[in-house]
Design a protein around this motif. Structure first.
Motif, short mmCIF file in Angstrom:
data_model
loop_
_atom_site.label_atom_id
_atom_site.label_comp_id
_atom_site.label_asym_id
_atom_site.label_seq_id
_atom_site.Cartn_x
_atom_site.Cartn_y
_atom_site.Cartn_z
N ALA A 184 0.85 -1.20 0.00
CA ALA A 184 0.00 0.00 0.00
C ALA A 184 0.88 1.25 0.00
O ALA A 184 0.60 2.22 -0.69
CB ALA A 184 -0.91 -0.01 1.22
N ARG A 185 1.93 1.21 0.80
CA ARG A 185 2.86 2.35 0.85
C ARG A 185 4.10 1.93 1.65
O ARG A 185 4.12 0.89 2.30
CB ARG A 185 2.21 3.58 1.50
N HIS A 186 5.13 2.77 1.56
CA HIS A 186 6.34 2.58 2.35
C HIS A 186 6.39 3.71 3.38
O HIS A 186 6.13 4.87 3.06
CB HIS A 186 7.59 2.63 1.47
N ARG A 187 6.72 3.34 4.59
CA ARG A 187 6.74 4.30 5.69
C ARG A 187 8.15 4.38 6.27
O ARG A 187 8.76 3.33 6.52
CB ARG A 187 5.75 3.83 6.76
N LEU A 188 8.64 5.58 6.48
CA LEU A 188 9.90 5.76 7.22
C LEU A 188 9.50 6.08 8.65
O LEU A 188 8.98 7.16 8.94
CB LEU A 188 10.73 6.89 6.61
N SER A 189 9.69 5.11 9.53
CA SER A 189 9.19 5.22 10.90
C SER A 189 10.25 5.81 11.82
O SER A 189 11.34 5.24 11.98
CB SER A 189 8.74 3.84 11.40
N LEU A 190 9.89 6.93 12.42
CA LEU A 190 10.83 7.71 13.24
C LEU A 190 10.33 7.79 14.68
O LEU A 190 9.16 7.53 14.96
CB LEU A 190 10.96 9.12 12.64
N PRO A 191 11.21 8.17 15.63
CA PRO A 191 10.79 8.23 17.04
C PRO A 191 9.92 9.44 17.33
O PRO A 191 9.98 10.45 16.62
CB PRO A 191 12.12 8.32 17.79
N ALA A 221 8.78 5.81 -3.31
CA ALA A 221 8.11 6.90 -2.60
C ALA A 221 7.79 6.46 -1.18
O ALA A 221 7.47 5.29 -0.95
CB ALA A 221 6.82 7.28 -3.33
N TYR A 222 7.89 7.37 -0.23
CA TYR A 222 7.62 7.00 1.16
C TYR A 222 7.09 8.20 1.93
O TYR A 222 7.19 9.34 1.49
CB TYR A 222 8.91 6.47 1.84
N GLU A 223 6.51 7.89 3.10
CA GLU A 223 6.02 8.93 4.00
C GLU A 223 6.70 8.75 5.35
O GLU A 223 6.75 7.64 5.89
CB GLU A 223 4.50 8.78 4.19
N ALA A 224 7.24 9.84 5.87
CA ALA A 224 7.84 9.78 7.21
C ALA A 224 6.73 9.81 8.25
O ALA A 224 5.75 10.55 8.11
CB ALA A 224 8.78 10.96 7.41
N GLU A 225 6.85 8.98 9.27
CA GLU A 225 5.82 8.91 10.30
C GLU A 225 6.47 8.85 11.68
O GLU A 225 7.25 7.94 11.97
CB GLU A 225 4.94 7.67 10.07
N VAL A 226 6.15 9.82 12.50
CA VAL A 226 6.74 9.92 13.84
C VAL A 226 6.00 8.98 14.80
O VAL A 226 4.78 8.86 14.74
CB VAL A 226 6.66 11.38 14.33
N GLY A 227 6.77 8.30 15.66
CA GLY A 227 6.16 7.47 16.69
C GLY A 227 6.07 6.00 16.36
O GLY A 227 5.57 5.21 17.15
#
Length: 408
Positions: A184-191, A221-227
């Motif tokens: 569905a998508r790629h997520r860059l998972s951050l703190p 393509a990716y979306e950065a996501e905090v937490g």
């Protein structure tokens, strides 16, 4: 009990197709696998092991238990304790069901002297791990307490990290093509601020930058996501969506500077000095349970031929053809296919054909075919071939199975 479920939900399908079930005596979040479900699971595990082997991974086995001290060193005890099963007393020690495989792999790495010539060292395992999920969130194969994880840890020099992350992403995408999975998508998972993360801002910046660069260079393509980060570092999450529109993580790639330091991992560099490796965590299909759940909903039980629990169903028209049908099943099994007999005493030919509608290949044996060692093939998409010689039919099926497994 499951009548309220969407007919296309994996929990309903899994029971209707006799893939898996649960029992209160075994417990919530602990499904057991029936023969057809186990066949799908084993085909998936064998595929992943072979893909990894060809990509330069070496497989290990490690225990599902470890001393509490192991997880205190790794940081799991402090940062992940509420998701772990309580420790068990064993003499004067406490042992724990592992919540992850990385501490074991770190210990295996440091068990021998390591040189820069060995790096990257890619260590893989399909291993059991355990999470003490609350009973209210458990369901089917997606939220379980005992997990078989397709895990791997790549120990490498800092300058090798970007290439290893890119290679891991390519491996994930290749597997998805063979499995028929659309991310569905790629997520860059951050703190997130104030979360239960290792406090080392420079480490987080460095690891996050490496992952973002790898995604950019791969053209993803990716979306950065905090937490959403792991407690020890940021990660790339490959997200999938189920029939109800719920999103879940299937595959991950993570960069970890933390555990190599905690376990004092080292290798001798070209300069003769001791250096710290970087640990890249990655899972191609994530947990086997969640992967099968997703595949069940994607394919609605009509799995790709290489993954199907039964690949060939042999249908003798009448009892007279039973000996030849039995011989064909044995021959197919000898050639590596999962083949079964649809006994004519169990119903009309039409009823047996309908009952096997999810099987990729059906072989019909009438009197004429049996006499000439021929077989008429019915494909799941309605195409019919034949009559053709038995050897030709089995060769065709094996070729198609292998092409699908290769992503062709």
């Amino acid at each position: 009990m499951h009548d309220h479920l969407d007919p296309k939900d994996h929990r309903r399908l899994g029971r209707e197709l006799d893939l898996f079930d649960t029992d209160r005596l075994i417990g919530a979040g602990l499904p057991y696998w029936l023969p057809d479900g186990a066949a799908v699971r084993h085909a998936l595990e064998e595929y992943v092991r072979e893909v990894e082997r060809r990509a330069g991974y070496r497989h290990v086995h490690s225990p599902v238990l470890g001393k509490r001290e192991l997880y205190e060193i790794s940081g799991h005890w402090a940062h992940y304790g509420e998701d772990m099963f309580p420790p068990m007393r064993l003499g004067g020690e406490e042992v724990v069901l592992r919540p992850s495989l990385c501490p074991h792999h770190a210990v295996i790495f440091r068990s021998r002297p390591r040189s820069h010539h060995e790096l990257p060292l890619r260590m893989a395992e399909l291993g059991g791990m355990f999470r003490s999920e609350l009973s209210g969130v458990l369901g089917g194969l997606t939220r379980v307490r005992a997990i078989q994880l397709n895990d791997a840890h790549i120990f490498c020099r800092p300058e090798q990290v970007a290439e290893e992350v890119r290679s891991a992403l390519a491996l994930i995408h290749r597997a998805y093509r063979a499995l028929g999975i659309e991310p569905a998508r790629h997520r860059l998972s951050l703190p997130a601020e104030g979360g239960k993360y290792v406090a080392d801002p420079e480490m987080w910046r460095r690891a996050g930058r490496l992952l973002a660069e790898a995604l950019d260079e791969a053209g993803v393509a990716y979306e950065a996501e905090v937490g959403e980060a792991a407690f020890y570092g940021p990660k790339i999450d490959v997200q999938v969506v189920d029939r109800a529109g719920r999103e879940a993580t299937l595959s991950t790639v993570q960069v970890d500077f933390h555990q190599p330091a905690r376990f004092d991992l080292g290798y001798i560099g070209a300069d003769g000095a001791r250096h710290r490796p970087v640990m890249v965590h990655r899972a191609v299909i994530g947990s086997v349970e969640r992967a099968v759940a997703h595949l069940l909903e994607v394919h609605q039980g009509a799995f790709p031929a290489w993954l199907a629990p039964v690949q060939l169903l042999v249908l003798p028209v009448s009892e007279e053809q039973l000996p030849q049908a039995g011989a064909l099943v044995r021959e197919a099994v000898e050639q590596g296919l999962r083949a079964e007999l649809a006994d004519p005493r169990a119903g009309t030919l039409a009823a047996r054909v309908r009952g096997g509608r999810l099987v990729p290949y059906q072989a019909v044996l009438g009197a004429a075919e049996a006499a000439e060692r021929l077989v008429s093939l019915r494909l799941r998409d309605g195409l019919r071939l034949g009559p053709v010689p038995v050897a030709e039919a089995l060769g065709l099926i094996n070729d198609q199975v292998e092409a699908g497994r290769s992503g062709g």
